[in-house]
Design a protein around this motif. Structure first.
Motif, PDB file in Angstrom:
ATOM      1  N   LEU A 152       0.828  -1.199   0.000  1.00 27.79           N
ATOM      2  CA  LEU A 152       0.000   0.000   0.000  1.00 27.79           C
ATOM      3  C   LEU A 152       0.869   1.258   0.000  1.00 27.79           C
ATOM      4  CD1 LEU A 152      -2.961   0.146  -0.115  1.00 27.79           C
ATOM      5  CD2 LEU A 152      -3.037   0.509   2.322  1.00 27.79           C
ATOM      6  N   LEU A 153       1.936   1.222   0.783  1.00 29.97           N
ATOM      7  CA  LEU A 153       2.854   2.367   0.781  1.00 29.97           C
ATOM      8  C   LEU A 153       3.539   2.477  -0.570  1.00 29.97           C
ATOM      9  CD1 LEU A 153       4.686   2.528   4.199  1.00 29.97           C
ATOM     10  CD2 LEU A 153       3.242   4.228   3.137  1.00 29.97           C
ATOM     11  N   LEU A 154       3.877   1.330  -1.134  1.00 33.45           N
ATOM     12  CA  LEU A 154       4.478   1.354  -2.470  1.00 33.45           C
ATOM     13  C   LEU A 154       3.520   2.045  -3.435  1.00 33.45           C
ATOM     14  CD1 LEU A 154       6.332  -1.579  -4.139  1.00 33.45           C
ATOM     15  CD2 LEU A 154       4.677  -0.324  -5.451  1.00 33.45           C
ATOM     16  N   PHE A 155       2.234   1.746  -3.265  1.00 35.89           N
ATOM     17  CA  PHE A 155       1.233   2.355  -4.146  1.00 35.89           C
ATOM     18  C   PHE A 155       1.142   3.867  -3.937  1.00 35.89           C
ATOM     19  CE2 PHE A 155      -3.388   3.267  -4.917  1.00 35.89           C
ATOM     20  CZ  PHE A 155      -3.300   3.230  -6.291  1.00 35.89           C
ATOM     21  N   VAL A 156       1.247   4.297  -2.672  1.00 35.50           N
ATOM     22  CA  VAL A 156       1.238   5.738  -2.399  1.00 35.50           C
ATOM     23  C   VAL A 156       2.389   6.404  -3.144  1.00 35.50           C
ATOM     24  CG1 VAL A 156       1.513   7.499  -0.642  1.00 35.50           C
ATOM     25  CG2 VAL A 156       0.157   5.480  -0.152  1.00 35.50           C
ATOM     26  N   GLY A 157       3.586   5.819  -3.010  1.00 37.64           N
ATOM     27  CA  GLY A 157       4.736   6.376  -3.718  1.00 37.64           C
ATOM     28  C   GLY A 157       4.532   6.331  -5.224  1.00 37.64           C
ATOM     29  N   TRP A 158       3.933   5.259  -5.681  1.00 38.32           N
ATOM     30  CA  TRP A 158       3.684   5.030  -7.106  1.00 38.32           C
ATOM     31  C   TRP A 158       2.833   6.163  -7.690  1.00 38.32           C
ATOM     32  CZ3 TRP A 158       5.182   0.586  -9.870  1.00 38.32           C
ATOM     33  CH2 TRP A 158       4.559   0.339 -11.074  1.00 38.32           C
ATOM     34  N   GLU A 159       1.741   6.485  -7.003  1.00 40.37           N
ATOM     35  CA  GLU A 159       0.896   7.581  -7.468  1.00 40.37           C
ATOM     36  C   GLU A 159       1.592   8.926  -7.267  1.00 40.37           C
ATOM     37  OE1 GLU A 159      -1.904   7.493  -9.101  1.00 40.37           O
ATOM     38  OE2 GLU A 159      -2.023   5.316  -9.058  1.00 40.37           O
ATOM     39  N   GLY A 160       2.355   9.031  -6.182  1.00 40.60           N
ATOM     40  CA  GLY A 160       3.047  10.287  -5.899  1.00 40.60           C
ATOM     41  C   GLY A 160       4.059  10.629  -6.977  1.00 40.60           C
ATOM     42  N   VAL A 161       4.863   9.668  -7.388  1.00 39.39           N
ATOM     43  CA  VAL A 161       5.845   9.972  -8.436  1.00 39.39           C
ATOM     44  C   VAL A 161       5.133  10.320  -9.733  1.00 39.39           C
ATOM     45  CG1 VAL A 161       7.811   8.704  -7.508  1.00 39.39           C
ATOM     46  CG2 VAL A 161       6.177   7.521  -8.953  1.00 39.39           C
ATOM     47  N   GLY A 162       3.996   9.651  -9.968  1.00 41.77           N
ATOM     48  CA  GLY A 162       3.240   9.984 -11.176  1.00 41.77           C
ATOM     49  C   GLY A 162       2.811  11.439 -11.164  1.00 41.77           C
ATOM     50  N   LEU A 163       2.274  11.853 -10.037  1.00 47.14           N
ATOM     51  CA  LEU A 163       1.792  13.233  -9.921  1.00 47.14           C
ATOM     52  C   LEU A 163       2.951  14.222 -10.105  1.00 47.14           C
ATOM     53  CD1 LEU A 163      -0.816  14.695  -9.317  1.00 47.14           C
ATOM     54  CD2 LEU A 163      -0.168  14.767  -6.927  1.00 47.14           C
ATOM     55  N   CYS A 164       4.077  13.961  -9.427  1.00 50.96           N
ATOM     56  CA  CYS A 164       5.229  14.859  -9.569  1.00 50.96           C
ATOM     57  C   CYS A 164       5.715  14.880 -11.003  1.00 50.96           C
ATOM     58  CB  CYS A 164       6.375  14.401  -8.685  1.00 50.96           C
ATOM     59  SG  CYS A 164       6.014  14.561  -6.957  1.00 50.96           S
ATOM     60  N   SER A 165       5.650  13.723 -11.652  1.00 52.28           N
ATOM     61  CA  SER A 165       6.113  13.681 -13.030  1.00 52.28           C
ATOM     62  C   SER A 165       5.254  14.585 -13.907  1.00 52.28           C
ATOM     63  CB  SER A 165       6.123  12.233 -13.497  1.00 52.28           C
ATOM     64  OG  SER A 165       5.620  12.101 -14.778  1.00 52.28           O
ATOM     65  N   TYR A 166       3.911  14.547 -13.693  1.00 50.05           N
ATOM     66  CA  TYR A 166       3.073  15.467 -14.470  1.00 50.05           C
ATOM     67  C   TYR A 166       3.437  16.914 -14.168  1.00 50.05           C
ATOM     68  CZ  TYR A 166       0.153  11.340 -14.801  1.00 50.05           C
ATOM     69  OH  TYR A 166      -0.306  10.089 -15.006  1.00 50.05           O
ATOM     70  N   LEU A 167       3.634  17.182 -12.879  1.00 47.93           N
ATOM     71  CA  LEU A 167       3.923  18.565 -12.495  1.00 47.93           C
ATOM     72  C   LEU A 167       5.213  19.033 -13.154  1.00 47.93           C
ATOM     73  CD1 LEU A 167       3.046  18.507  -8.697  1.00 47.93           C
ATOM     74  CD2 LEU A 167       1.663  19.236 -10.618  1.00 47.93           C
ATOM     75  N   LEU A 168       6.200  18.159 -13.208  1.00 49.30           N
ATOM     76  CA  LEU A 168       7.492  18.582 -13.744  1.00 49.30           C
ATOM     77  C   LEU A 168       7.516  18.582 -15.266  1.00 49.30           C
ATOM     78  CD1 LEU A 168       9.714  17.003 -11.033  1.00 49.30           C
ATOM     79  CD2 LEU A 168       9.829  19.378 -11.756  1.00 49.30           C
ATOM     80  N   ILE A 169       6.758  17.666 -15.892  1.00 45.81           N
ATOM     81  CA  ILE A 169       6.655  17.756 -17.361  1.00 45.81           C
ATOM     82  C   ILE A 169       6.026  19.103 -17.692  1.00 45.81           C
ATOM     83  CG2 ILE A 169       5.623  16.855 -19.455  1.00 45.81           C
ATOM     84  CD1 ILE A 169       5.278  14.186 -18.025  1.00 45.81           C
ATOM     85  N   GLY A 170       5.031  19.439 -16.880  1.00 47.03           N
ATOM     86  CA  GLY A 170       4.277  20.652 -17.166  1.00 47.03           C
ATOM     87  C   GLY A 170       5.027  21.917 -16.863  1.00 47.03           C
ATOM     88  N   PHE A 171       6.231  21.761 -16.343  1.00 49.54           N
ATOM     89  CA  PHE A 171       6.964  22.954 -15.947  1.00 49.54           C
ATOM     90  C   PHE A 171       7.073  23.951 -17.087  1.00 49.54           C
ATOM     91  CE2 PHE A 171      10.517  25.451 -14.396  1.00 49.54           C
ATOM     92  CZ  PHE A 171      10.135  25.614 -13.096  1.00 49.54           C
ATOM     93  N   TRP A 172       7.372  23.420 -18.254  1.00 50.12           N
ATOM     94  CA  TRP A 172       7.429  24.302 -19.428  1.00 50.12           C
ATOM     95  C   TRP A 172       6.392  23.878 -20.446  1.00 50.12           C
ATOM     96  CZ3 TRP A 172      13.418  23.759 -20.004  1.00 50.12           C
ATOM     97  CH2 TRP A 172      14.038  24.597 -19.065  1.00 50.12           C
ATOM     98  N   PHE A 173       5.336  23.319 -19.957  1.00 46.19           N
ATOM     99  CA  PHE A 173       4.418  22.636 -20.850  1.00 46.19           C
ATOM    100  C   PHE A 173       3.848  23.562 -21.906  1.00 46.19           C
ATOM    101  CE2 PHE A 173       2.438  18.584 -21.286  1.00 46.19           C
ATOM    102  CZ  PHE A 173       1.343  18.842 -22.050  1.00 46.19           C
ATOM    103  N   ALA A 174       3.445  24.724 -21.474  1.00 42.50           N
ATOM    104  CA  ALA A 174       2.633  25.584 -22.325  1.00 42.50           C
ATOM    105  C   ALA A 174       3.297  25.864 -23.660  1.00 42.50           C
ATOM    106  CB  ALA A 174       2.332  26.879 -21.598  1.00 42.50           C
ATOM    107  N   ASP A 175       4.601  26.150 -23.646  1.00 45.83           N
ATOM    108  CA  ASP A 175       5.217  26.574 -24.894  1.00 45.83           C
ATOM    109  C   ASP A 175       5.802  25.407 -25.674  1.00 45.83           C
ATOM    110  OD1 ASP A 175       6.432  27.011 -22.356  1.00 45.83           O
ATOM    111  OD2 ASP A 175       8.311  27.360 -23.409  1.00 45.83           O
ATOM    112  N   ARG A 176       5.541  24.188 -25.277  1.00 51.52           N
ATOM    113  CA  ARG A 176       6.189  23.097 -25.972  1.00 51.52           C
ATOM    114  C   ARG A 176       5.218  22.177 -26.701  1.00 51.52           C
ATOM    115  NH1 ARG A 176      12.088  21.872 -24.926  1.00 51.52           N
ATOM    116  NH2 ARG A 176      12.652  23.847 -24.021  1.00 51.52           N
ATOM    117  N   GLU A 177       4.328  21.623 -25.960  1.00 54.47           N
ATOM    118  CA  GLU A 177       3.553  20.533 -26.533  1.00 54.47           C
ATOM    119  C   GLU A 177       2.083  20.888 -26.588  1.00 54.47           C
ATOM    120  OE1 GLU A 177       6.331  17.297 -27.276  1.00 54.47           O
ATOM    121  OE2 GLU A 177       4.273  17.716 -27.849  1.00 54.47           O
ATOM    122  N   LYS A 178       1.402  20.188 -27.413  1.00 57.89           N
ATOM    123  CA  LYS A 178      -0.028  20.390 -27.478  1.00 57.89           C
ATOM    124  C   LYS A 178      -0.703  19.668 -26.327  1.00 57.89           C
ATOM    125  CE  LYS A 178       0.167  19.991 -32.358  1.00 57.89           C
ATOM    126  NZ  LYS A 178       1.045  18.847 -32.290  1.00 57.89           N
TER     127      LYS A 178
END
Lengths: 492, 681
Positions: B149-175
């Motif tokens: 269950l803790l592994l799952f918490v981390g699993w979703e957490g890294v996913g969320l951070c990954s979206y946040l960090l991809i989106g760091f410059w999201f607006a001017d890059r990708e559709k």
């Protein structure tokens, strides 16, 4: 044989209702002199109500079940008080922003609350009807409170027309049930005419399903939530749902209490289950699928609350066991916090353009960076609504789903899990806008204290339950799970 | 997880490994904006880097304090106890999580350091470091969590951070569409993962085992042998469901499509999340659940086959990419496939070994690429690079060494880990020659396209424009130091696992043995040496081919592509997989959702009209009744209603009638169901 008609115990049991009802009247009257003091009056009334609740006796049954105060009703009244507090927090800043601060608003809110109090503490059909009306009529008015917004008027009208319609159906069912059994006290019903009784219960339930916004009786909900002022939408999504599910729990546990209780089953369990199953499946699936394409966040939350009602229905299906009162109640606690929190964020972000409320998701672009706390809080509320640990929503779902599995409802749980996985998409979509999109026209953000208090309280609840789901080991505070389990022990 | 010899030590050190990055994230997230405005970037960077560096040092201390083969547990509190189930909030440090924790914190610390230079002058400097720390926190929770269950918490957490960090410059890059696709793909993976966890949970509970922590599950897992779920052996069902989750996170066929899009984020993020750490979570999870997979040969076969196919398939796409980060992205997909192949043939230690060396050399490759992009002012197109070797000697050296490592040149880290996997794919208990062939071909192709990248970027003449050329410079020290460190690790990181066939002790394998299910390849050292020779030969010829194409005869690739234009276009467009998904799966869900709306709009309205017609006839018949009894009442009501009706003009669109009709339909359906006219749901 018959209990005393009146006594000190009954008086103490009546006190919470009296406090809220009299408080509602006084608050409304206050509108004539000091209309700006409405909030203070309402807070004072709720505070006294808390005291009255604490002093209330735990097992009183009087007047043919018209007043039933047991642990179950006390727990639900406490939850309703919580929902009312959240609504008050949200109301004042919104009213102030729109120049509509009036004491009557709070008076109506309290009247509605008193109806909900009654609803969760009675087994008497007549009383249920009165409570339903007392709950609904102030809400019809409150939905149309933003008088310049034609959508608000539309919401009030729709709610009123359809609400009256459902009341009629309920009343018809109640009449049939009375005809079949010769009593209006659910707890005292014995057999009677089976067909007539079953028809009565079905119609009765339809009335409740309507209030709970279960598919296919849900269609009013998105329109009404969308049009109603945001604090009222929040009140309807939390308090009305809590009260309705409290009532459903009580009624269904009587209806299904065949062997365990003298009150004979007047609903054929075998026959009623498919209907409940279909309602559960449809309610969660239609709610989630419809939420997917919503660009209006308030409407999305409306569909989401329909979907959550669908999950809650899992707990109402007895399967091979009994109705899962503890699971439903626990879920409602979690649901109260996360939904109130999400509505608080929405209220802080909504603005009117030309009299109309604008809440499309693109307004949320970049908000997460401008208000780190608000962004974080909303993210956690949405993650909790989607049921990811370590948040309240996860444990709510866990208890409900596990209970359902234990009662042999595996197929339903599979559908529910698929649904909650789907829901993650539209919840996180809002987060995407919070953090990943830029906008040329940044939305105005209202930093009013009320919103912030509501968010902090909701966040504390969501995380507290998430990290300590049974509030284990804290002196003075009973374990949440234990509390919930004890509360349903007073049901048949 | 077999407690051989050494027991479980209690410690309260582990919580600090996880907590420090969280504190860093909170500090910078809430105070960073003001600090940055008043004191500049330095204090932000200091907090961000120190949090992770301290976390690394504590992890190192905790690992060194472990008794050989033993494990330590940090029980923080009882998270959840309901009925028979007690889930503690506890962290576990055993050999497997030791490797992961050290790799995650170590590589993260270096990348944090590098980011100081890379992100200099960005308005969102504090935000970036806050997210990066938050990511490290979630990743550490994932690898150190003591229960699934803790592994799952981390699993979703890294996913969320990954979206946040991809989106760091999201607006001017990708559709936005690309982001949506990444989103949906990961949802599919997570769905599999959740189903897997629940199935595991309930299967164990059926046998009276109410625990989710890994050691208890490992001991009870044999109880599930012989169970079935939906007609499939329970262990295989759970294993495959969990693997669907792993395929989403670790970018395996058919869910790999999101990873190349994720390259829109800042390059250090690509290095940390989309190469070194998060994407390997799937491999880690399978190694962690090795006790289950070892009893589920069918699930293992699926993992191995998908892994091998991914390794080969993604390598071919790498041939035709011109964006330097996209080449590296597809190479990551391919390498992840190789790791999956490793764990899929039951060689869990080998898979984790490759995970570790890959973290070193791929982070180094990405950071070098970042250094190049930085120097060229944001240019990512290989066709506009060239000849950078002289201008950027340190970057070149780092890139060169890590390319040798990924190509599998003997002596470099990638060589040892990859050949361990290939050897097990051939001779391991679950191996097959076809798996080996796919793996070795993928490795050969990797050597080709990685050297293609190296030659195009660093050799020949520079194809950038004048303006860019003038600004060309080696990156600052704060960026090159991490590069050097990672380059050293890319070279030497594999020496801990030199196979016995080459005279080593295979120490890594034996270190991990207490933590993962045992596996041993059977075959002679001679055979192993032959296989190694084949793969080295293939790698060398890949390099030679790349040299021939891109150094000796630079016009050859163009002529070849002209001749095989169809094939080239197919590969260049990544086999059109993205387009196919967009047209089918993504649209499918949306259509279903829209269909509900259309249903509301048209179908129900149609029924309304029909019933309206029926109602009119009924109305005629009952008209006389109204006339006599009800009219008086109605007239009185009507006058009051007109006013309301004027306001509610919108109600006359038919919507309310529709709703009422739905209610009636619902009541009829309920009655029908109650009378037993419907099937059981």
């Amino acid at each position: 044989m018959s209990p005393p008609l009146f006594g000190p115990d009954i008086l103490r049991a009546l006190l919470p209702f009296i406090v809220v009802a009299v408080g509602a009247t006084l608050t409304t009257l206050l509108g004539a002199w000091r209309t700006r003091l409405g909030l203070a009056a309402a807070v004072a009334v709720l505070a006294v109500a808390v005291l009255a609740l604490r002093g209330a006796p735990e097992s009183v049954r009087a007047w043919e079940g018209a007043l039933v105060l047991d642990r179950f009703s006390l727990v639900f009244m406490a939850l309703l008080l919580g929902a009312a507090f959240f609504t008050l927090f949200l109301s004042e800043p919104v009213l102030r922003r729109e120049g509509r601060v009036r004491a009557e608003y709070y008076g109506l809110l309290l009247f509605s609350l008193s109806g909900m109090f009654l609803l969760v503490s009675t087994t008497n059909l007549l009383m249920i009807f009165l409570a339903l009306e007392l709950l609904s009529i102030p809400l019809y008015v409150l939905c149309g409170y933003a008088r310049e917004d034609d959508r608000s008027i539309e919401a009030a009208m729709k709610y009123f027309v359809l609400g009256s319609f459902s009341s009629a159906i309920f009343l018809f069912g109640a009449a049939l049930l009375f005809g079949a059994t010769g009593t209006i006290d659910l707890a005292a019903m014995h057999g009677g005419d089976r067909l007539l009784g079953a028809a009565g219960v079905l119609l009765l339930l339809v009335g409740f399903f309507f209030k709970a916004a279960a598919v296919p009786f849900h269609m009013w909900a998105p329109d009404v939530y969308d049009g109603a002022p945001t604090p009222i939408a929040s009140f309807m999504a939390t308090a009305v749902k809590i009260a309705t599910f409290g009532l459903l729990l009580r009624v269904l546990s009587f209806a299904f209490a065949a062997e365990a209780h003298p009150a004979a089953a007047f609903l054929d369990r075998e026959a009623a289950e498919p209907a409940l199953r279909w309602i559960a499946i449809l309610t969660m699936s239609v709610g989630n699928l419809s939420a997917l394409t919503q660009n209006n966040v308030k409407r999305m939350l409306a569909y989401s609350s329909i979907a959550h009602a669908g999950y809650l229905f899992l707990g109402l299906i007895p399967g091979s066991g009994a109705v899962d009162g503890a699971g439903v109640t626990y879920y409602l606690v979690a649901y109260l916090f996360m939904t109130s929190g999400a509505f608080a964020v929405i209220a802080a972000l909504s603005a009117r353009e030309g009299g109309r409320e604008v809440l499309t998701v693109d307004r949320f672009a970049g908000v997460g960076y401008r208000r780190p706390f608000l962004g974080l809080a909303m993210t956690i509320f949405l993650v909790s609504l989607a049921g990811i640990p370590p948040t309240a929503g996860f444990f709510g779902k866990y208890l409900l789903f596990r209970g359902a599995i234990d009662r042999g409802l595996t197929g339903l749980v599979v559908i529910a899990v698929l649904n909650s996985a789907l829901s993650l998409y539209y919840y996180l979509r809002v987060v995407v806008f919070f953090y990943m999109k830029e906008t040329d026209r940044p939305a105005a953000i209202d930093d009013a204290l009320g919103f912030r208090l509501a968010m902090i309280a909701a966040l504390a609840g969501v995380l507290w339950i998430g990290f300590m789901p049974d509030l284990f080991g804290l002196p003075g505070i009973p374990s949440l799970l234990g509390w919930v389990q004890a509360s349903v022990s007073s049901l048949p | 997880m077999h407690e051989s010899g050494a027991g479980i030590a209690e410690t309260s050190l582990l919580r600090w490994i996880v907590l420090l990055p969280l504190l860093g994230a909170v500090w910078n997230g809430f105070l960073g904006k003001r600090i940055q405005r008043r004191f500049g970037e330095r204090p932000i960077a200091a907090v961000g880097c120190l949090a992770v560096a301290a976390s690394f040092l504590i992890a190192l201390r905790a690992v060194l304090a472990l008794p050989p083969g033993g494990a330590a547990v940090d029980r923080i509190y009882t998270w959840f106890g309901a009925g028979d189930l007690h889930v503690p909030f506890a962290l576990l440090l055993d050999p497997l999580s030791s490797v992961m924790a050290l790799v995650v914190t170590g590589v993260s610390a270096l990348i944090h350091l590098y980011s100081i230079g890379y992100m200099r002058g960005d308005r969102g400097f504090y935000r970036y470091f806050s997210f990066l720390n938050l990511f490290v926190f979630a990743m550490l929770l994932l690898v150190l969590g003591d229960n699934i269950l803790l592994l799952f918490v981390g699993w979703e957490g890294v996913g969320l951070c990954s979206y946040l960090l991809i989106g760091f410059w999201f607006a001017d890059r990708e559709k936005a569409a690309a982001g949506m696709k990444a989103f949906l793909v990961n949802r599919i993976g997570d769905l599999g993962f959740i189903v897997g966890i629940l199935a595991l949970w309930w299967s164990l509970a059926k046998h009276g085992l109410f625990s989710l922590d890994f050691r208890a599950m490992a001991e009870g897992i044999h109880l599930l042998q012989g169970d079935t779920i939906l007609g499939v052996p329970a262990l295989a069902f759970i294993g495959i469901a969990l693997f669907v989750g792993a395929a989403g996170k670790s970018a395996q066929i058919p869910l790999y499509v999101w990873l190349p899009d994720a390259m829109a984020g800042p390059t250090p993020v690509s290095a940390l999340i989309h190469a070194a750490t998060m994407v390997t979570a799937g491999v880690y999870m399978i190694a962690r659940m090795s006790f289950l997979y070892s009893l589920a040969p069918q699930a293992l076969a699926v993992v191995a086959a998908i892994g091998a196919a991914t390794a080969l398939f993604a390598a071919t796409i790498g041939f035709a990419q011109t964006d330097i980060k996209k080449v590296l992205a597809y190479s990551t997909v391919s390498q992840l496939g190789t790791m999956m192949l490793g764990v899929g043939v039951g060689a869990y230690a080998a898979g984790i070994f490759h995970l570790m060396t890959h973290a070193f050399f791929k982070a180094c490759l990405f950071l070098s690429a970042g250094s190049v992009i930085h120097a060229l002012g944001g240019e990512q197109d290989l066709r506009k690079m060239g000849g950078l070797r002289k201008k950027m000697p340190v970057t070149f050296l780092a890139m060169f060494l890590s390319t040798l490592a990924i190509a599998g040149i003997p002596g470099f880290s990638g060589f040892f880990s990859k050949d361990e996997i290939l050897w097990n794919a051939y001779a391991g208990p679950h191996g097959h020659w076809a798996l080996w062939l796919a793996g070795v071909l993928g490795a050969g192709m990797t050597a080709f396209y990685m050297f293609r990248l190296l030659f195009l970027a660093f050799f020949g003449t520079c194809r950038a424009d004048e303006e860019t050329m003038r600004h060309l410079h080696e990156s600052p020290r704060v960026m090159t130091v991490p590069l050097i460190a990672l380059a050293v690790l890319s070279v030497a990181g594999g020496w801990v696992g030199i196979p016995k066939a080459l005279g080593g002790g295979n120490h890594f394998h034996y270190y991990l043995e207490p933590a993962v299910a045992a596996h041993e390849a059977h075959g002679s050292h001679a055979l192993e040496l032959v296989l190694i020779a084949v793969s080295v030969l293939l790698a060398l010829s890949g390099i030679a081919l790349a040299y021939h194409f891109y150094m000796k005869k630079p016009d050859l690739p163009a002529r070849l592509t002209a001749r095989a234009r169809g094939l080239h276009r197919l590969v260049e467009n990544k086999y059109y997989v993205d387009e196919i998904y967009g047209a089918t799966a993504v649209r499918g869900v949306l259509i279903l959702s829209r269909a509900l709306r259309v249903f509301d709009d048209y179908v129900i309205d149609g029924i309304v009209n029909l019933t309206g017609w029926i109602a009119r006839i009924v109305a005629l018949i009952s008209g006389w009744f109204d006339l006599v009894f009800v009219d008086g009442l109605v007239n009185a009501l009507a006058n009051g209603t007109i006013d309301l009706g004027r306001r509610a003009r919108r109600l006359q669109t038919g919507a309310v009638q529709t709703y009422v009709l739905a209610v009636f339909g619902g009541i009829l359906a309920l009655i029908a169901l109650y009378l037993g006219l419907g099937g059981r749901a």
